[in-house]
Design a protein around this motif. Sequence first.
Motif, PDB file in Angstrom:
ATOM      1  N   GLU A   1      50.797  51.491  45.913  1.00 37.59           N
ATOM      2  CA  GLU A   1      49.541  51.379  46.651  1.00 37.59           C
ATOM      3  C   GLU A   1      49.791  50.758  48.043  1.00 37.59           C
ATOM      4  N   HIS A   2      48.972  51.166  48.997  1.00 40.66           N
ATOM      5  CA  HIS A   2      49.068  50.611  50.357  1.00 40.66           C
ATOM      6  C   HIS A   2      48.971  49.097  50.340  1.00 40.66           C
ATOM      7  N   ALA A   3      48.161  48.549  49.432  1.00 41.97           N
ATOM      8  CA  ALA A   3      47.913  47.108  49.413  1.00 41.97           C
ATOM      9  C   ALA A   3      49.183  46.301  49.195  1.00 41.97           C
ATOM     10  N   ILE A   4      50.152  46.845  48.444  1.00 46.59           N
ATOM     11  CA  ILE A   4      51.414  46.124  48.239  1.00 46.59           C
ATOM     12  C   ILE A   4      52.494  46.643  49.185  1.00 46.59           C
ATOM     13  N   ALA A   5      52.404  47.891  49.584  1.00 46.55           N
ATOM     14  CA  ALA A   5      53.383  48.436  50.525  1.00 46.55           C
ATOM     15  C   ALA A   5      53.246  47.781  51.895  1.00 46.55           C
ATOM     16  N   PHE A   6      52.042  47.323  52.222  1.00 46.02           N
ATOM     17  CA  PHE A   6      51.809  46.649  53.509  1.00 46.02           C
ATOM     18  C   PHE A   6      51.060  45.345  53.251  1.00 46.02           C
ATOM     19  N   PHE A   7      51.498  44.634  52.223  1.00 45.02           N
ATOM     20  CA  PHE A   7      50.868  43.368  51.859  1.00 45.02           C
ATOM     21  C   PHE A   7      50.999  42.382  53.023  1.00 45.02           C
ATOM     22  N   GLY A   8      49.881  41.824  53.421  1.00 41.30           N
ATOM     23  CA  GLY A   8      49.865  40.934  54.583  1.00 41.30           C
ATOM     24  C   GLY A   8      49.414  41.626  55.848  1.00 41.30           C
ATOM     25  N   GLY A   9      49.434  42.968  55.844  1.00 41.11           N
ATOM     26  CA  GLY A   9      48.912  43.741  56.955  1.00 41.11           C
ATOM     27  C   GLY A   9      49.498  43.372  58.307  1.00 41.11           C
ATOM     28  N   ASP A  10      48.696  43.570  59.336  1.00 39.68           N
ATOM     29  CA  ASP A  10      49.145  43.290  60.691  1.00 39.68           C
ATOM     30  C   ASP A  10      49.487  41.809  60.902  1.00 39.68           C
ATOM     31  N   PRO A  11      48.762  40.847  60.286  1.00 41.45           N
ATOM     32  CA  PRO A  11      49.129  39.440  60.492  1.00 41.45           C
ATOM     33  C   PRO A  11      50.561  39.120  60.067  1.00 41.45           C
ATOM     34  N   ASP A  12      51.057  39.770  59.012  1.00 44.04           N
ATOM     35  CA  ASP A  12      52.416  39.512  58.528  1.00 44.04           C
ATOM     36  C   ASP A  12      53.452  40.449  59.135  1.00 44.04           C
ATOM     37  N   ASN A  13      53.018  41.464  59.859  1.00 43.46           N
ATOM     38  CA  ASN A  13      53.947  42.431  60.432  1.00 43.46           C
ATOM     39  C   ASN A  13      54.909  41.734  61.396  1.00 43.46           C
ATOM     40  N   PHE A  14      56.196  42.014  61.258  1.00 41.67           N
ATOM     41  CA  PHE A  14      57.253  41.371  62.053  1.00 41.67           C
ATOM     42  C   PHE A  14      57.309  39.861  61.819  1.00 41.67           C
ATOM     43  N   GLU A  15      56.970  39.436  60.634  1.00 42.97           N
ATOM     44  CA  GLU A  15      57.035  38.001  60.297  1.00 42.97           C
ATOM     45  C   GLU A  15      57.883  37.809  59.044  1.00 42.97           C
TER      46      GLU A  15
ATOM     47  N   TYR B   1      52.036  36.360  44.439  1.00 36.55           N
ATOM     48  CA  TYR B   1      50.833  35.920  43.722  1.00 36.55           C
ATOM     49  C   TYR B   1      50.254  34.660  44.371  1.00 36.55           C
ATOM     50  N   GLU B   2      51.121  33.790  44.853  1.00 39.13           N
ATOM     51  CA  GLU B   2      50.637  32.588  45.540  1.00 39.13           C
ATOM     52  C   GLU B   2      49.938  32.948  46.847  1.00 39.13           C
ATOM     53  N   ARG B   3      50.381  34.018  47.485  1.00 42.18           N
ATOM     54  CA  ARG B   3      49.807  34.437  48.770  1.00 42.18           C
ATOM     55  C   ARG B   3      48.537  35.271  48.573  1.00 42.18           C
ATOM     56  N   ASN B   4      48.328  35.765  47.372  1.00 42.29           N
ATOM     57  CA  ASN B   4      47.179  36.624  47.091  1.00 42.29           C
ATOM     58  C   ASN B   4      45.863  35.868  47.254  1.00 42.29           C
ATOM     59  N   THR B   5      44.954  36.428  48.054  1.00 33.88           N
ATOM     60  CA  THR B   5      43.629  35.839  48.250  1.00 33.88           C
ATOM     61  C   THR B   5      42.526  36.688  47.640  1.00 33.88           C
ATOM     62  N   GLY B   6      42.844  37.916  47.273  1.00 28.81           N
ATOM     63  CA  GLY B   6      41.830  38.833  46.766  1.00 28.81           C
ATOM     64  C   GLY B   6      41.113  39.576  47.872  1.00 28.81           C
ATOM     65  N   GLU B   7      41.394  39.229  49.123  1.00 33.26           N
ATOM     66  CA  GLU B   7      40.781  39.896  50.272  1.00 33.26           C
ATOM     67  C   GLU B   7      41.881  40.516  51.126  1.00 33.26           C
ATOM     68  N   ALA B   8      41.647  41.761  51.586  1.00 35.47           N
ATOM     69  CA  ALA B   8      42.616  42.435  52.451  1.00 35.47           C
ATOM     70  C   ALA B   8      42.822  41.621  53.729  1.00 35.47           C
ATOM     71  N   PRO B   9      44.051  41.566  54.229  1.00 36.96           N
ATOM     72  CA  PRO B   9      45.232  42.304  53.787  1.00 36.96           C
ATOM     73  C   PRO B   9      46.104  41.532  52.786  1.00 36.96           C
ATOM     74  N   PHE B  10      45.547  40.441  52.210  1.00 37.64           N
ATOM     75  CA  PHE B  10      46.323  39.640  51.250  1.00 37.64           C
ATOM     76  C   PHE B  10      45.784  39.805  49.831  1.00 37.64           C
ATOM     77  N   ALA B  11      45.417  41.039  49.484  1.00 42.80           N
ATOM     78  CA  ALA B  11      44.893  41.331  48.149  1.00 42.80           C
ATOM     79  C   ALA B  11      45.881  42.192  47.389  1.00 42.80           C
ATOM     80  N   LEU B  12      46.431  41.646  46.308  1.00 38.59           N
ATOM     81  CA  LEU B  12      47.337  42.434  45.488  1.00 38.59           C
ATOM     82  C   LEU B  12      46.559  43.516  44.741  1.00 38.59           C
ATOM     83  N   PRO B  13      47.163  44.687  44.553  1.00 39.81           N
ATOM     84  CA  PRO B  13      46.464  45.747  43.803  1.00 39.81           C
ATOM     85  C   PRO B  13      46.294  45.378  42.332  1.00 39.81           C
TER      86      PRO B  13
END
Length: 695
Positions: free
Chosen positions: A190-204, A578-590
């Motif tokens: 799923e996109h949610a785990i393939a890009f977990f953290g979204g743009d905020p985590d990109n290149f981090e 799991y510790e980073r999971n907030t339930g809200e995108a982009p930190f929502a695990l599928p």
Amino acid sequence: MKRLVVLAALLGAAPVLADEGMWTYNNFPSAKVKEKYGFEPSQAWLDKVRLSSARIAGGCSASFVSPNGLVMTNHHCARGCIEQLSTADKDYIANGFYAQAATDELKCPAMEMNQLSEIIDVTAQLNAATQGLTGKQYNDTLKAEMSKLEKDCATSDQVRCDVVTLYQGGKYNLYKYRRFQDVRLVFAPEHAIAFFGGDPDNFEFPRYDLDVAFLRVYQDGKPAPTEHHFKWSKAGAKEGELTFISGHPGKTSRGLTVAELEYQRDVALPKHQQITAELRGVVTEFQKRGPEQKRISNNLLFGVENSLKSSKGRHEALLDKKFFAQKVAAEQELRQKVEANPELKKKYGAAWDEIAKAQEQLKNVRKELSFIENSQGFSSSLYAHARTLVRATAELPKENGQRLREYTEAGLPALRNQLFSTAPIYPELEILRLEFSLTKLREELGADHPFVKKVLGKESPRTLATRVVNGTQLRDPKVRQQLFEGGKKAVEASQDPMVRLAALVDPDARAIRKNYEENIEAVIRKNSELVAKAKFEVYGTNISPDATFSLRLSYGAVKGYMEDGKKVAPITTMAGAYERNTGEAPFALPGTWLEAQGKLKLTTPMNFVSTNDIIGGNSGSPVINKDAEIVGLVFDGNIQSLGGDFGFDESVNRAVSIHSDALLESLQKIYGARRVIEELRPSARPATVKANPAG
């Protein structure tokens, strides 16, 4: 954004330091690796790794990981295919995909996979052909000779040949590839785990992504046999371990002159960021129209955001005064050595000034070149197809060496693959993109510019975009094929509004290109070649060439780094996701991950960083150990690595990869992808793969 720290000793003139280098396979510094890490790759080892590596022609890296054509790459590299196979009812981007049986593997509408089978040094042939030539004659002769070499090499549609320019023209290699145009999707999370953290985590980093996809190459309707492939490591990557990354870095600019870097810093990068930021806003608003609009534009937004953040990082590196001063100092040192030697001065002394003059000319034509010839003013898949039809049918009757480079015989299989693709095209999104780009065209060139008046007439950008998109029949690949096969007469006779728009633009675009190639590109090419040869004579060839989206091998080690005075550990674990999971995108695990939490070994390594020298295009590259076994999968670099376009600092530049253990743990316990696991780690009874005739 964090300040980029990039040391400049590596600036194209000095000998290689630390783990710097994206090395060609015919000039790999095995002795240096042995000196630092105690392992010396043999020629047989290098050949195995080269043949086990793969390239996605659209701009990513990959690797063969089974004898049955199974290919591993990133989710974001296969994302175009995944989105094109999706529908409103079957959203494989959001929900993932797994082919339970071989017959469930789905053919990607427009993907090509390449395997580098041979490297041939053609420097002598090209130098002989262009000896004593300058300007237009030099450029035309060089391109014609390249086209001839490629045509003679490509003996069938299953073979692709590209002349690769290295060291800004100091050397030329002919790369011969095995070509696969039947590529099928096997697995994607799923996109949610393939890009977990979204743009905020990109290149981090730290990161907790499973940015992976598995594809399969087919030949004659059957899985292609791939004798050369990587096996899976039993141990995975460990801190301090020697690692190699075999991939296709897209482009670096470490060998550019100061004048060229000034153009990037002061003109090209700021303008790119401005327009890309505006486009991000437009696409973000489009996504608010509804779920379907969000689905069909997700891939576009992903690309826009990634491009924006990447260009900001590169720009910040050039704005660093200390870094840029070191670039200037390195160039001055080389020029002084050339000036001090009468023979070198005669051959190379004027090259830097000639390039600087060409950069000034480039500033004067930049807008027309970008927005008219390079189609930045006509951003639309439908327009791209129309332009291909207009140009291809005009170019193909010409002698191969006289054609525009993208329409030579060697490139036709890839061109047809794109033009006849069955990938869906969405009119609403096409109108949005075309309206935005036409608006920028008018803004940049001015409402009174003759070309703007010619294109828009009395129409607004939105009116024109709506009319040509809604009126065209080019969404149908059969229509595109009929026009292509009908040749120039069919295209000239066509009243399709998108074809007519492309035909209207083409004379102006060709004139702009002609001026650029003859008066700017030719000067830069010739004099860049002279600068490269000057470097060879002064410093030798113990430096790696700039990246050119050709296969390279880098070496390094799994290693953390310091950032803002704090130590960044090199490896994260699955528990961290799991510790980073907030339930809200982009930190929502599928949901699949939440359901499987109790089954997982949460101490399993998830992502890691290494000192390997990479850049954009390395996405999807395998990370291997000295035994040529998979220990990871590259999917990103840290923020400091963005300055790697211009230089490399081993203390902070890091490649970011998925750990091989996390890949197996998730495939087995979250997705139940038994077929994939059996191929990656075959038991005594190897998995067999039968063909899916329907594709």
